[in-house]
Design a protein around this motif. Sequence first.
Motif, PDB file in Angstrom:
ATOM      1  N   HIS A  16       0.998  -1.215   0.084  1.00 44.15           N
ATOM      2  CA  HIS A  16       0.159   0.070   0.083  1.00 44.15           C
ATOM      3  C   HIS A  16       0.950   1.101   0.008  1.00 44.15           C
ATOM      4  CE1 HIS A  16      -2.605   3.023   2.301  1.00 44.15           C
ATOM      5  NE2 HIS A  16      -3.328   2.963   1.263  1.00 44.15           N
ATOM      6  N   HIS A  34       0.368  -1.797   8.531  1.00 42.72           N
ATOM      7  CA  HIS A  34       0.875  -1.255   7.453  1.00 42.72           C
ATOM      8  C   HIS A  34       2.140  -0.690   7.883  1.00 42.72           C
ATOM      9  CE1 HIS A  34      -2.738  -0.188   4.705  1.00 42.72           C
ATOM     10  NE2 HIS A  34      -3.179  -1.254   5.477  1.00 42.72           N
ATOM     11  N   PHE A  42      -3.453  -1.250  12.184  1.00 46.74           N
ATOM     12  CA  PHE A  42      -4.756  -0.732  11.830  1.00 46.74           C
ATOM     13  C   PHE A  42      -6.067  -1.242  12.718  1.00 46.74           C
ATOM     14  CE2 PHE A  42      -4.295   1.365   7.481  1.00 46.74           C
ATOM     15  CZ  PHE A  42      -3.200   2.163   7.786  1.00 46.74           C
ATOM     16  N   LYS A  74      -7.367   5.949   9.691  1.00 45.34           N
ATOM     17  CA  LYS A  74      -6.239   5.357  10.189  1.00 45.34           C
ATOM     18  C   LYS A  74      -4.930   6.073   9.835  1.00 45.34           C
ATOM     19  CE  LYS A  74      -8.822   1.875  11.604  1.00 45.34           C
ATOM     20  NZ  LYS A  74      -9.109   1.603  12.742  1.00 45.34           N
ATOM     21  N   ASP A  76      -1.498   6.258   8.329  1.00 46.62           N
ATOM     22  CA  ASP A  76      -0.962   5.181   7.541  1.00 46.62           C
ATOM     23  C   ASP A  76       0.493   5.893   7.336  1.00 46.62           C
ATOM     24  OD1 ASP A  76      -0.672   3.210   5.393  1.00 46.62           O
ATOM     25  OD2 ASP A  76      -0.848   4.637   3.980  1.00 46.62           O
TER      26      ASP A  76
END
Length: 103
Positions: A16, A34, A42, A74, A76
């Motif tokens: 991602h 992540h 997450f 969230k 990231d």
Amino acid sequence: AIDANFEQNREIVDEHEGHDVWGPVEEPEQLGIHGTHVAVDFDICLADGACLEDCPVDVFEWVDSPGHPESEIKADPANEAQCIDCMLCVDVCPVDAIDVDAG
Ligand code: SF4
Ligand code: F3S
Ligand code: ZN
């Protein structure tokens, strides 16, 4: 709290925005971890936002997580390569959702 040994206990199931996603992932309820150097669970993050406010090099960006039981956004680790290992985010997250591998 996030499992500090996630690299042993989980597998990479996706990518991602240039970082790894460690499973299991079962959207929308289960989103995994992540990032690797800066890892955010997450499934534990509840969108407190302290990590975004305090990171001196802006590693984190909000991403949408509609339908997740803890929060619909969230943190990231979009810019994890910029991390300077200050450990502030680890200290300020109220639910210990972040692991930084400063070793
Ligand atoms: Fe940002 Fe410091 Fe956390 Fe790295 S350890 S992501 S530089 S707050
Ligand atoms: Fe989430 Fe903790 Fe940041 S709850 S938004 S990872 S401070
Ligand atoms: Zn991500």
